[in-house]
Scaffold this motif. Structure first.
Motif, PDB file in Angstrom:
ATOM      1  N   GLU A   9     -34.565  -9.510 -11.885  1.00 44.92           N
ATOM      2  CA  GLU A   9     -33.812  -9.582 -10.647  1.00 44.92           C
ATOM      3  C   GLU A   9     -33.196  -8.227 -10.301  1.00 44.92           C
ATOM      4  N   GLY A  10     -33.429  -7.774  -9.075  1.00 44.53           N
ATOM      5  CA  GLY A  10     -32.874  -6.516  -8.621  1.00 44.53           C
ATOM      6  C   GLY A  10     -33.571  -5.288  -9.148  1.00 44.53           C
ATOM      7  N   LEU A  11     -34.679  -5.465  -9.826  1.00 45.91           N
ATOM      8  CA  LEU A  11     -35.386  -4.326 -10.410  1.00 45.91           C
ATOM      9  C   LEU A  11     -36.894  -4.401 -10.186  1.00 45.91           C
ATOM     10  N   ALA A  12     -37.506  -5.514 -10.597  1.00 44.18           N
ATOM     11  CA  ALA A  12     -38.965  -5.635 -10.482  1.00 44.18           C
ATOM     12  C   ALA A  12     -39.341  -6.299  -9.159  1.00 44.18           C
ATOM     13  N   ASP A  13     -39.015  -5.618  -8.055  1.00 44.52           N
ATOM     14  CA  ASP A  13     -39.406  -6.124  -6.740  1.00 44.52           C
ATOM     15  C   ASP A  13     -40.844  -5.703  -6.450  1.00 44.52           C
ATOM     16  N   ALA A  14     -41.313  -5.966  -5.241  1.00 45.56           N
ATOM     17  CA  ALA A  14     -42.715  -5.690  -4.920  1.00 45.56           C
ATOM     18  C   ALA A  14     -43.063  -4.217  -5.094  1.00 45.56           C
ATOM     19  N   MET A  15     -42.145  -3.315  -4.767  1.00 49.90           N
ATOM     20  CA  MET A  15     -42.400  -1.885  -4.932  1.00 49.90           C
ATOM     21  C   MET A  15     -42.636  -1.541  -6.400  1.00 49.90           C
ATOM     22  N   MET A  16     -41.732  -1.998  -7.256  1.00 53.61           N
ATOM     23  CA  MET A  16     -41.852  -1.685  -8.673  1.00 53.61           C
ATOM     24  C   MET A  16     -43.061  -2.389  -9.283  1.00 53.61           C
ATOM     25  N   ARG A  17     -43.325  -3.619  -8.865  1.00 56.35           N
ATOM     26  CA  ARG A  17     -44.501  -4.325  -9.388  1.00 56.35           C
ATOM     27  C   ARG A  17     -45.789  -3.547  -9.064  1.00 56.35           C
ATOM     28  N   ASP A  18     -45.856  -3.036  -7.859  1.00 52.67           N
ATOM     29  CA  ASP A  18     -47.043  -2.288  -7.456  1.00 52.67           C
ATOM     30  C   ASP A  18     -47.207  -1.022  -8.290  1.00 52.67           C
ATOM     31  N   LEU A  19     -46.141  -0.253  -8.434  1.00 58.19           N
ATOM     32  CA  LEU A  19     -46.214   0.994  -9.190  1.00 58.19           C
ATOM     33  C   LEU A  19     -46.593   0.760 -10.654  1.00 58.19           C
ATOM     34  N   VAL A 220     -47.728 -10.885 -24.888  1.00 54.06           N
ATOM     35  CA  VAL A 220     -46.351 -10.438 -24.760  1.00 54.06           C
ATOM     36  C   VAL A 220     -45.994 -10.224 -23.298  1.00 54.06           C
ATOM     37  N   MET A 221     -44.785 -10.589 -22.943  1.00 52.59           N
ATOM     38  CA  MET A 221     -44.213 -10.269 -21.638  1.00 52.59           C
ATOM     39  C   MET A 221     -43.194  -9.169 -21.858  1.00 52.59           C
ATOM     40  N   ILE A 222     -43.312  -8.096 -21.084  1.00 47.50           N
ATOM     41  CA  ILE A 222     -42.430  -6.942 -21.243  1.00 47.50           C
ATOM     42  C   ILE A 222     -41.688  -6.699 -19.935  1.00 47.50           C
ATOM     43  N   GLY A 223     -40.382  -6.490 -20.040  1.00 51.06           N
ATOM     44  CA  GLY A 223     -39.577  -6.215 -18.863  1.00 51.06           C
ATOM     45  C   GLY A 223     -39.118  -4.777 -18.824  1.00 51.06           C
ATOM     46  N   ARG A 224     -37.903  -4.543 -19.334  1.00 54.39           N
ATOM     47  CA  ARG A 224     -37.336  -3.192 -19.277  1.00 54.39           C
ATOM     48  C   ARG A 224     -38.176  -2.167 -20.028  1.00 54.39           C
ATOM     49  N   GLY A 225     -38.911  -2.624 -21.040  1.00 56.70           N
ATOM     50  CA  GLY A 225     -39.767  -1.703 -21.777  1.00 56.70           C
ATOM     51  C   GLY A 225     -40.815  -1.045 -20.900  1.00 56.70           C
ATOM     52  N   LEU A 226     -41.307  -1.778 -19.904  1.00 64.68           N
ATOM     53  CA  LEU A 226     -42.289  -1.208 -18.977  1.00 64.68           C
ATOM     54  C   LEU A 226     -41.633  -0.336 -17.924  1.00 64.68           C
ATOM     55  N   VAL A 227     -40.415  -0.659 -17.552  1.00 61.58           N
ATOM     56  CA  VAL A 227     -39.716   0.169 -16.573  1.00 61.58           C
ATOM     57  C   VAL A 227     -39.346   1.513 -17.204  1.00 61.58           C
ATOM     58  N   THR A 228     -39.027   1.506 -18.491  1.00 62.00           N
ATOM     59  CA  THR A 228     -38.658   2.750 -19.171  1.00 62.00           C
ATOM     60  C   THR A 228     -39.870   3.556 -19.612  1.00 62.00           C
ATOM     61  N   ARG A 263     -41.029   5.101  -0.762  1.00 61.78           N
ATOM     62  CA  ARG A 263     -41.079   3.687  -0.394  1.00 61.78           C
ATOM     63  C   ARG A 263     -39.685   3.078  -0.323  1.00 61.78           C
ATOM     64  N   VAL A 264     -38.797   3.521  -1.194  1.00 63.13           N
ATOM     65  CA  VAL A 264     -37.411   3.076  -1.125  1.00 63.13           C
ATOM     66  C   VAL A 264     -36.804   3.489   0.212  1.00 63.13           C
ATOM     67  N   ARG A 265     -37.100   4.695   0.647  1.00 62.69           N
ATOM     68  CA  ARG A 265     -36.539   5.191   1.906  1.00 62.69           C
ATOM     69  C   ARG A 265     -37.014   4.370   3.099  1.00 62.69           C
ATOM     70  N   ILE A 266     -38.206   3.812   2.994  1.00 70.67           N
ATOM     71  CA  ILE A 266     -38.734   2.991   4.081  1.00 70.67           C
ATOM     72  C   ILE A 266     -38.144   1.583   4.051  1.00 70.67           C
ATOM     73  N   ASN A 267     -37.938   1.066   2.850  1.00 73.59           N
ATOM     74  CA  ASN A 267     -37.579  -0.353   2.703  1.00 73.59           C
ATOM     75  C   ASN A 267     -36.118  -0.637   2.407  1.00 73.59           C
ATOM     76  N   VAL A 268     -35.346   0.393   2.093  1.00 76.73           N
ATOM     77  CA  VAL A 268     -33.956   0.212   1.698  1.00 76.73           C
ATOM     78  C   VAL A 268     -33.067   1.060   2.613  1.00 76.73           C
ATOM     79  N   THR A 269     -31.879   0.589   2.871  1.00 83.47           N
ATOM     80  CA  THR A 269     -30.974   1.338   3.742  1.00 83.47           C
ATOM     81  C   THR A 269     -30.608   2.678   3.108  1.00 83.47           C
ATOM     82  N   PRO A 270     -30.338   3.704   3.932  1.00 84.52           N
ATOM     83  CA  PRO A 270     -29.962   5.012   3.389  1.00 84.52           C
ATOM     84  C   PRO A 270     -28.773   4.948   2.437  1.00 84.52           C
ATOM     85  N   ARG A 271     -27.863   4.033   2.696  1.00 85.58           N
ATOM     86  CA  ARG A 271     -26.699   3.918   1.825  1.00 85.58           C
ATOM     87  C   ARG A 271     -27.070   3.402   0.445  1.00 85.58           C
TER      88      ARG A 271
END
Length: 318
Positions: A9-19, A220-228, A263-271
């Motif tokens: 939640e709040g990390l593995a969204d569609a952008m991160m899943r794609d990358l 195995v299912m890996i979460g933060r290990g794949l993000v790092t 992609r963050v700049r396109i999909n997320v507010t500047p703030r």
């Protein structure tokens, strides 16, 4: 042997899943949980969380996407699961592992590990509501504040009709603190006749080897290990296949960070955009010293335009 990208939640969204799935080695991934209360959700909400449904329930790399539902009402979960399948989900997954206090207070996630009978009813009714060709899977923890119900919950889900079970080898009160109790995965696999997948504390190839030895399961299912370490699944896959593979270097990772920022700049507010970048860099520090240097450089920066110049060398932004 399967390797899955965990729902975060709040990390593995569609952008991160794609990358991450583009790095190879990941067999399937899961959406962030979709919370189900007492209504049938509008399709737009489901498609916002799972945009991959519009492309065959898969990421751009062709990695299968499972849509995860979280809730406690068997009827509402069943109705929403049927709709998710109609929208194109190839697999529906049930969340019984989220440890968040707000989720648990509303009778969702890991708190349901106290109620094996309810787990059975949920799995049974969702299974009936889904088309026969759409598998139902689930993810659970070892319990809420102890492991007393772990085996009963696993049996309940299997008897309810799930086709696969992911076990996060910690209780809710354990949170994400090490260690993960991989030995419990072996105990659970002994009492259910569906495939069990290990989850928890796999940060490296060496961790996966130890997990496989202790748990007795290869998948195995890996979460933060794949993000790092974005190519960790590819490293494990290469070892499994006896292939040579050169792990991703910082130089190889930097184009992904730049693309992520674009992609963050396109999909997320500047703030909010700088926070998303800092979130990933903070996790990358575990394996890349250069991430620490970049993080320190931008730690106090809140202007997304400044980060455009730093990361992309220009100020042009969509």
């Amino acid at each position: 042997m399967e390797i899955a990208l965990a729902p975060m939640e709040g990390l593995a969204d569609a952008m991160m899943r794609d990358l991450l799935t583009r790095q190879g080695g990941i067999d399937w991934c899961v959406t962030e949980f979709i919370r189900i209360t007492d209504t049938l959700l509008p399709p737009s909400i489901i498609q916002r969380i799972a945009p991959e449904l519009k492309q065959g329930s898969a990421t751009a790399s062709g990695t299968q996407l499972r849509v995860q539902l979280l809730g406690s009402d068997p009827v509402c979960l069943a109705e929403n699961a049927a709709q998710v399948a109609q929208l194109g989900a190839s697999v529906v997954d049930l969340n019984f592992g989220c440890p968040a206090k707000t989720v648990n207070k509303s009778k969702g996630g890991a708190i349901l590990m106290k109620e094996p009978e309810r787990l059975f009813r949920i799995a049974e009714q969702v299974r009936v509501a889904l088309p026969k060709h759409t598998p139902l899977t689930a993810k659970m923890r070892l319990g809420y504040d102890n492991t007393d119900t772990a085996l009963d919950c696993a049996r309940a889900l299997a008897q309810g009709g799930i086709a696969q079970l992911v076990v996060h080898a910690r209780t809710k009160t354990d949170g994400y603190k090490p260690p993960a109790h991989w030995e419990w995965i072996a105990k659970i696999q002994d009492v259910v006749d569906v495939p069990v997948m290990a989850n928890g504390e796999v940060w490296s190839v060496a961790d996966w080897l130890r997990c496989r030895e202790v748990s007795g399961v290869q998948s195995v299912m890996i979460g933060r290990g794949l993000v790092t370490q974005p190519d960790l699944a590819r490293q494990i896959q290469a070892l499994q296949r006896g292939e040579s593979y050169q792990p991703l270097t910082w130089e190889g990772l930097m184009p992904l960070i730049q693309e992520f920022w674009q992609r963050v700049r396109i999909n997320v507010t500047p703030r909010q955009a700088p926070g998303r970048l800092k979130q990933w860099l903070a996790l990358l520090m575990r394996n890349y010293p250069e991430a620490q240097q970049l993080f320190n450089q931008i730690r106090r920066e809140t202007d997304a335009n400044v980060l455009d110049v730093l990361l992309l060398g220009n100020t042009a932004q969509t």
